[in-house]
Write a protein that holds these residues in place. Structure first.
Motif, PDB file in Angstrom:
ATOM      1  N   LEU A  33       0.819  -1.212   0.000  1.00 26.90           N
ATOM      2  CA  LEU A  33       0.000   0.000   0.000  1.00 26.90           C
ATOM      3  C   LEU A  33       0.852   1.262   0.000  1.00 26.90           C
ATOM      4  CD1 LEU A  33      -2.622  -1.114   2.673  1.00 26.90           C
ATOM      5  CD2 LEU A  33      -2.886  -1.106   0.187  1.00 26.90           C
ATOM      6  N   GLY A  34       2.014   1.204   0.641  1.00 27.36           N
ATOM      7  CA  GLY A  34       2.869   2.374   0.725  1.00 27.36           C
ATOM      8  C   GLY A  34       3.907   2.220   1.810  1.00 27.36           C
ATOM      9  N   ARG A  35       4.363   3.365   2.323  1.00 28.90           N
ATOM     10  CA  ARG A  35       5.419   3.393   3.332  1.00 28.90           C
ATOM     11  C   ARG A  35       5.053   4.444   4.387  1.00 28.90           C
ATOM     12  NH1 ARG A  35      10.834   1.859   3.174  1.00 28.90           N
ATOM     13  NH2 ARG A  35      10.524   1.180   1.038  1.00 28.90           N
ATOM     14  N   VAL A  36       5.332   4.144   5.664  1.00 25.42           N
ATOM     15  CA  VAL A  36       5.032   5.077   6.747  1.00 25.42           C
ATOM     16  C   VAL A  36       5.967   6.278   6.633  1.00 25.42           C
ATOM     17  CG1 VAL A  36       4.926   5.428   9.242  1.00 25.42           C
ATOM     18  CG2 VAL A  36       4.244   3.224   8.269  1.00 25.42           C
ATOM     19  N   LYS A  37       5.377   7.441   6.487  1.00 21.49           N
ATOM     20  CA  LYS A  37       6.134   8.687   6.354  1.00 21.49           C
ATOM     21  C   LYS A  37       6.297   9.366   7.712  1.00 21.49           C
ATOM     22  CE  LYS A  37       6.024  13.098   3.900  1.00 21.49           C
ATOM     23  NZ  LYS A  37       5.299  13.902   2.922  1.00 21.49           N
ATOM     24  N   ALA A  38       5.261   9.291   8.557  1.00 22.59           N
ATOM     25  CA  ALA A  38       5.294   9.948   9.865  1.00 22.59           C
ATOM     26  C   ALA A  38       4.245   9.317  10.764  1.00 22.59           C
ATOM     27  CB  ALA A  38       5.018  11.443   9.721  1.00 22.59           C
ATOM     28  N   VAL A  39       4.375   9.570  12.066  1.00 27.33           N
ATOM     29  CA  VAL A  39       3.374   9.165  13.043  1.00 27.33           C
ATOM     30  C   VAL A  39       2.871  10.448  13.682  1.00 27.33           C
ATOM     31  CG1 VAL A  39       2.882   7.815  15.105  1.00 27.33           C
ATOM     32  CG2 VAL A  39       4.580   6.992  13.466  1.00 27.33           C
TER      33      VAL A  39
ATOM     34  N   SER B 282      11.268  -7.465   9.932  1.00 22.60           N
ATOM     35  CA  SER B 282      11.090  -7.549   8.480  1.00 22.60           C
ATOM     36  C   SER B 282      10.857  -6.188   7.848  1.00 22.60           C
ATOM     37  CB  SER B 282       9.909  -8.460   8.133  1.00 22.60           C
ATOM     38  OG  SER B 282      10.153  -9.763   8.593  1.00 22.60           O
ATOM     39  N   GLY B 283      10.701  -5.162   8.665  1.00 16.16           N
ATOM     40  CA  GLY B 283      10.494  -3.816   8.148  1.00 16.16           C
ATOM     41  C   GLY B 283       9.159  -3.617   7.477  1.00 16.16           C
ATOM     42  N   ARG B 284       8.115  -4.218   8.078  1.00 17.97           N
ATOM     43  CA  ARG B 284       6.798  -4.089   7.451  1.00 17.97           C
ATOM     44  C   ARG B 284       5.675  -4.057   8.478  1.00 17.97           C
ATOM     45  NH1 ARG B 284       5.727 -10.126   4.996  1.00 17.97           N
ATOM     46  NH2 ARG B 284       5.713 -11.115   7.034  1.00 17.97           N
ATOM     47  N   ILE B 285       4.564  -3.517   8.004  1.00 18.81           N
ATOM     48  CA  ILE B 285       3.319  -3.468   8.764  1.00 18.81           C
ATOM     49  C   ILE B 285       2.267  -4.154   7.912  1.00 18.81           C
ATOM     50  CG2 ILE B 285       1.453  -1.916   9.489  1.00 18.81           C
ATOM     51  CD1 ILE B 285       3.587   0.107  10.290  1.00 18.81           C
TER      52      ILE B 285
ATOM     53  N   PHE C 199      -3.757   4.060  13.960  1.00 20.15           N
ATOM     54  CA  PHE C 199      -2.813   3.060  14.457  1.00 20.15           C
ATOM     55  C   PHE C 199      -3.466   2.330  15.615  1.00 20.15           C
ATOM     56  CE2 PHE C 199       1.315   1.946  16.673  1.00 20.15           C
ATOM     57  CZ  PHE C 199       1.624   0.926  15.801  1.00 20.15           C
ATOM     58  N   THR C 200      -4.424   1.478  15.248  1.00 16.36           N
ATOM     59  CA  THR C 200      -5.157   0.668  16.217  1.00 16.36           C
ATOM     60  C   THR C 200      -4.921  -0.800  15.883  1.00 16.36           C
ATOM     61  OG1 THR C 200      -7.139   0.600  14.836  1.00 16.36           O
ATOM     62  CG2 THR C 200      -6.982   2.421  16.434  1.00 16.36           C
ATOM     63  N   ARG C 201      -5.218  -1.675  16.808  1.00 16.44           N
ATOM     64  CA  ARG C 201      -5.040  -3.108  16.555  1.00 16.44           C
ATOM     65  C   ARG C 201      -5.949  -3.567  15.413  1.00 16.44           C
ATOM     66  NH1 ARG C 201      -2.080  -6.466  18.940  1.00 16.44           N
ATOM     67  NH2 ARG C 201      -1.934  -5.400  20.928  1.00 16.44           N
ATOM     68  N   ALA C 202      -7.141  -2.976  15.270  1.00 16.70           N
ATOM     69  CA  ALA C 202      -8.050  -3.370  14.186  1.00 16.70           C
ATOM     70  C   ALA C 202      -7.496  -2.977  12.819  1.00 16.70           C
ATOM     71  CB  ALA C 202      -9.415  -2.718  14.394  1.00 16.70           C
ATOM     72  N   ALA C 203      -6.926  -1.786  12.693  1.00 16.76           N
ATOM     73  CA  ALA C 203      -6.414  -1.318  11.408  1.00 16.76           C
ATOM     74  C   ALA C 203      -4.995  -1.806  11.138  1.00 16.76           C
ATOM     75  CB  ALA C 203      -6.455   0.207  11.343  1.00 16.76           C
ATOM     76  N   VAL C 204      -4.234  -2.070  12.205  1.00 22.31           N
ATOM     77  CA  VAL C 204      -2.850  -2.517  12.062  1.00 22.31           C
ATOM     78  C   VAL C 204      -2.650  -3.738  12.967  1.00 22.31           C
ATOM     79  CG1 VAL C 204      -0.430  -1.864  12.240  1.00 22.31           C
ATOM     80  CG2 VAL C 204      -2.127  -0.136  11.617  1.00 22.31           C
ATOM     81  N   PRO C 205      -3.054  -4.917  12.487  1.00 25.07           N
ATOM     82  CA  PRO C 205      -2.947  -6.099  13.340  1.00 25.07           C
ATOM     83  C   PRO C 205      -1.513  -6.592  13.562  1.00 25.07           C
ATOM     84  CG  PRO C 205      -3.891  -6.675  11.211  1.00 25.07           C
ATOM     85  CD  PRO C 205      -3.759  -5.188  11.240  1.00 25.07           C
ATOM     86  N   THR C 206      -0.584  -6.266  12.641  1.00 22.51           N
ATOM     87  CA  THR C 206       0.782  -6.783  12.764  1.00 22.51           C
ATOM     88  C   THR C 206       1.810  -5.715  12.448  1.00 22.51           C
ATOM     89  OG1 THR C 206       0.015  -8.960  12.029  1.00 22.51           O
ATOM     90  CG2 THR C 206       2.390  -8.576  11.962  1.00 22.51           C
ATOM     91  N   VAL C 207       2.767  -5.558  13.355  1.00 20.46           N
ATOM     92  CA  VAL C 207       3.944  -4.720  13.110  1.00 20.46           C
ATOM     93  C   VAL C 207       5.143  -5.646  13.251  1.00 20.46           C
ATOM     94  CG1 VAL C 207       5.333  -2.784  13.915  1.00 20.46           C
ATOM     95  CG2 VAL C 207       2.835  -2.633  13.997  1.00 20.46           C
ATOM     96  N   ASP C 208       5.887  -5.807  12.166  1.00 20.07           N
ATOM     97  CA  ASP C 208       7.047  -6.687  12.150  1.00 20.07           C
ATOM     98  C   ASP C 208       8.292  -5.837  11.909  1.00 20.07           C
ATOM     99  OD1 ASP C 208       8.950  -8.645  11.820  1.00 20.07           O
ATOM    100  OD2 ASP C 208       7.811  -9.793  10.333  1.00 20.07           O
ATOM    101  N   LEU C 209       8.902  -5.368  13.001  1.00 18.00           N
ATOM    102  CA  LEU C 209      10.072  -4.495  12.885  1.00 18.00           C
ATOM    103  C   LEU C 209      11.242  -5.228  12.229  1.00 18.00           C
ATOM    104  CD1 LEU C 209      10.023  -2.617  16.320  1.00 18.00           C
ATOM    105  CD2 LEU C 209       9.241  -1.784  14.095  1.00 18.00           C
TER     106      LEU C 209
END
Length: 168
Positions: free
Chosen positions: A113-119, A155-158, A143-153
């Motif tokens: 979908l893209g890349r995180v630019k900022a929080v 592997s560098g991906r969400i 940035f909720t568990r429903a919208a972002v179920p997995t953060v894999d630091l």
């Protein structure tokens, strides 16, 4: 992951004796003084910080090397960084914003979908600003568990399950 994490910023002078207005970005705002020395973004300057009192939107503080109002005003806008090793370890479901920036965002089907630019946080919770793949436009994704179920630091991906229509 960066070896330095932004923990605050200097908002200008406070009074005429070299104190600064200090904004803290730490979970417990007063903890910023525990992470000294703090560094400028380029690492050229380091500061020890002593909080003198709480004021509106932050703290009044003394920092090393600053003794006049003019010196304090010259530092307005300076972001302050701490060594990552000084910061506390986080539980598995919490992340430093600096670690999320730059991660690839994939949907649950594996499509990029893209890349995180900022929080960002405007008071109602964290939002990931995602730069859409192949374009310059961005979207704000909760940035909720429903919208972002997995953060894999590692592997560098969400892995995201964004609200319907967000990336259209």
């Amino acid at each position: 992951m960066s070896e330095h994490v932004c923990v605050g910023a200097i908002a200008g002078a406070f009074g005429v004796r070299g104190e600064i207005r200090l904004k803290s970005f730490t979970a417990n705002p007063q903890d910023i003084a525990n992470y000294t020395p703090l560094f400028s973004e380029d690492g050229a300057r380091s500061f020890s910080v002593t909080i003198t009192r709480q004021i509106n939107n932050g703290f009044s503080a003394r920092i090393s090397g600053v003794s006049t109002k003019e010196e304090a005003d010259a530092l307005r806008g300076t972001q302050l960084y701490a060594d990552r090793g000084q910061l506390p370890s986080l539980p598995d479901d919490e992340f430093y914003h600096a670690d999320l920036i730059g991660l690839n965002v994939l949907d649950t089907g594996g499509t990029e979908l893209g890349r995180v630019k900022a929080v960002q946080n405007h008071g109602a919770g964290d939002l990931l600003e995602v730069q859409i793949k192949g374009g310059s436009s961005t979207v704000l994704m909760p940035f909720t568990r429903a919208a972002v179920p997995t953060v894999d630091l590692a592997s560098g991906r969400i892995i995201a399950d964004p609200p319907e229509g967000l990336f259209e």
